[in-house]
Design a protein around this motif. Structure first.
Motif, short mmCIF file in Angstrom:
data_model
loop_
_atom_site.label_atom_id
_atom_site.label_comp_id
_atom_site.label_asym_id
_atom_site.label_seq_id
_atom_site.Cartn_x
_atom_site.Cartn_y
_atom_site.Cartn_z
N VAL A 76 -4.10 -0.07 1.82
CA VAL A 76 -4.31 1.33 2.19
C VAL A 76 -5.06 1.41 3.52
O VAL A 76 -4.69 2.18 4.41
CB VAL A 76 -5.08 2.07 1.08
N ARG A 77 -6.11 0.60 3.67
CA ARG A 77 -6.87 0.60 4.91
C ARG A 77 -6.03 0.06 6.08
O ARG A 77 -6.06 0.61 7.18
CB ARG A 77 -8.15 -0.21 4.76
N THR A 78 -5.27 -1.01 5.83
CA THR A 78 -4.43 -1.57 6.89
C THR A 78 -3.41 -0.54 7.38
O THR A 78 -3.23 -0.35 8.59
CB THR A 78 -3.69 -2.82 6.38
N LEU A 79 -2.73 0.12 6.45
CA LEU A 79 -1.73 1.12 6.83
C LEU A 79 -2.36 2.26 7.62
O LEU A 79 -1.77 2.76 8.60
CB LEU A 79 -1.03 1.65 5.58
N GLY A 80 -3.56 2.67 7.22
CA GLY A 80 -4.25 3.72 7.95
C GLY A 80 -4.57 3.29 9.38
O GLY A 80 -4.43 4.08 10.33
N GLN A 81 -4.99 2.05 9.54
CA GLN A 81 -5.30 1.55 10.89
C GLN A 81 -4.04 1.40 11.72
O GLN A 81 -4.05 1.68 12.93
CB GLN A 81 -6.06 0.22 10.78
N TRP A 82 -2.95 0.95 11.12
CA TRP A 82 -1.68 0.88 11.85
C TRP A 82 -1.26 2.26 12.34
O TRP A 82 -0.85 2.43 13.50
CB TRP A 82 -0.59 0.30 10.96
N LEU A 83 -1.35 3.26 11.47
CA LEU A 83 -0.96 4.61 11.87
C LEU A 83 -1.85 5.14 12.98
O LEU A 83 -1.37 5.80 13.91
CB LEU A 83 -1.01 5.54 10.66
N ILE A 103 5.19 6.93 4.55
CA ILE A 103 5.68 6.83 3.18
C ILE A 103 5.01 5.68 2.45
O ILE A 103 4.60 5.81 1.28
CB ILE A 103 7.21 6.67 3.18
N ALA A 104 4.88 4.54 3.12
CA ALA A 104 4.21 3.39 2.49
C ALA A 104 2.79 3.74 2.10
O ALA A 104 2.32 3.41 1.00
CB ALA A 104 4.23 2.20 3.44
N LEU A 105 2.06 4.43 2.99
CA LEU A 105 0.68 4.81 2.68
C LEU A 105 0.63 5.75 1.48
O LEU A 105 -0.25 5.62 0.61
CB LEU A 105 0.05 5.47 3.91
N ALA A 106 1.59 6.68 1.40
CA ALA A 106 1.63 7.59 0.26
C ALA A 106 1.84 6.85 -1.05
O ALA A 106 1.21 7.14 -2.07
CB ALA A 106 2.72 8.64 0.46
N THR A 107 2.73 5.86 -1.05
CA THR A 107 3.01 5.13 -2.30
C THR A 107 1.80 4.30 -2.73
O THR A 107 1.51 4.20 -3.93
CB THR A 107 4.22 4.19 -2.14
N TYR A 108 1.09 3.73 -1.78
CA TYR A 108 -0.09 2.94 -2.14
C TYR A 108 -1.23 3.84 -2.62
O TYR A 108 -1.95 3.50 -3.57
CB TYR A 108 -0.54 2.08 -0.96
N ARG A 109 -1.42 4.96 -1.98
CA ARG A 109 -2.47 5.88 -2.41
C ARG A 109 -2.20 6.42 -3.81
O ARG A 109 -3.11 6.65 -4.59
CB ARG A 109 -2.59 7.04 -1.42
N ALA A 110 -0.92 6.61 -4.14
CA ALA A 110 -0.56 7.13 -5.46
C ALA A 110 -0.64 6.07 -6.54
O ALA A 110 -0.65 6.38 -7.73
CB ALA A 110 0.85 7.73 -5.42
N GLY A 111 -0.69 4.80 -6.16
CA GLY A 111 -0.82 3.72 -7.13
C GLY A 111 0.48 3.22 -7.70
O GLY A 111 0.48 2.36 -8.59
#
Length: 305
Positions: free
Chosen positions: A249-256, A283-291
């Motif tokens: 989740v943190r990695t995807l946020g930093q990439w964005l 979309i990837a970040l949304a799926t990880y945040r949702a679990g």
């Protein structure tokens, strides 16, 4: 065996989030991993870390920058697989060989990378030459189903978020068993379904179809339990499993954040690539945040006999 597996499951909100993102993004046709990975390397240089890791980092404190998190991730891989001077490493789905070159430079390994992308291969070889590491890196452009190396030729085999694209996992793991020396280790870091029973529901989701389209053949994802079963069926002994989803989740946020901070240069390098990458990462970040999607590190070893 240390396991970081945790119970989790998507609810209807998870699929609604995916579907709404998909509807906003539009549809550009059939999936093609080559379209994704053959984008100009400059595109990826602008949002990845300095070692070009296209996989989750590791955040020991939680506030690390992307470069630090990726170096810490690679140190974790080295520790759990026993990388050391002279180790013979096979990196399957090696990308631009940033991790491979880091292992060669920092641990004295000899790495053979395998990719389907001629763009990635040329980039990696040029990068190795500039760093004086050409004698420690070989990059072959070939299928993972066509590995001509001698049995027992490697001490470690790595899949850094690449096996999601490979449907023939049983055959691949069987070949890895042959290629590893006795006591050698296989390491997998990969996105997984939270449970095998949810697979058909994921595949029916419009949001998942969007990731499949943008990223290329992610429908071959399996649960962590299925991955472990496939490894065991190939003869491997699992040693360590850890859920690193919160790190992703943190990695995807930093990439964005990197993507948006360099949006102008990204669009100049590839307007289509910028749009596709931003859509995929959201979309990837949304799926990880949702679990509903998890990420695991898995290490297994070939028995001594």
């Amino acid at each position: 065996m240390n396991t970081g597996l945790r119970p989790a499951g998507p609810d209807s909100g998870h699929f609604r989030a995916l579907d709404s993102l998909h509807a906003a993004a539009g549809d550009n046709g059939a999936p093609d991993s080559g379209v994704h990975y053959d984008l100009p390397p400059t595109v990826f240089e602008l949002f990845l870390d300095r070692n070009m890791n296209y996989s989750s980092g590791w955040y020991a404190r939680g506030d690390e920058d992307l470069d630090t998190a990726q170096v810490d991730k690679m140190a974790r891989i080295a520790r759990y697989t026993g990388l050391s001077t002279g180790s013979r490493v096979l990196d399957l789905g090696c990308g631009w060989c940033g991790p491979a070159l880091h292992f060669a430079e920092q641990y004295g390994c000899h790495v053979t990378g395998v990719t389907l992308s001629s763009v990635q291969r040329e980039y990696a070889l040029g990068w190795a030459a500039r760093r004086g590491l050409s004698d420690r890196l070989v990059v072959d452009r070939r299928s993972v189903l066509d590995l001509p190396y001698a049995n027992g030729a490697f001490d470690q085999v790595l899949f850094l978020e690449s096996i999601i694209h490979m449907p023939e996992k049983a055959a691949i793991f069987a070949r890895c068993m042959q290629l590893l020396r006795a006591g050698g280790r296989i390491f997998i870091q990969e996105s997984n379904y939270d449970r095998a029973s949810m697979r058909e529901r994921y595949l029916a989701s419009r949001g998942f179809a969007e990731v499949h389209q943008a990223f290329g053949y992610s429908s071959h994802m399996v649960s962590a339990g299925e991955m472990l079963m496939l490894l065991e069926e190939a003869g491997f002994v699992p040693e360590w499993v850890e859920d690193i989803s919160s790190h992703y989740v943190r990695t995807l946020g930093q990439w964005l954040a990197n993507l948006d901070s360099d949006a102008g240069r990204m669009r100049a390098a590839s307007a289509r690539g910028y749009t596709m990458l931003r859509r995929y990462l959201m979309i990837a970040l949304a799926t990880y945040r949702a679990g509903g999607t998890l990420c695991h590190m898995i290490t297994a070893r070939k028995p001594l006999r």
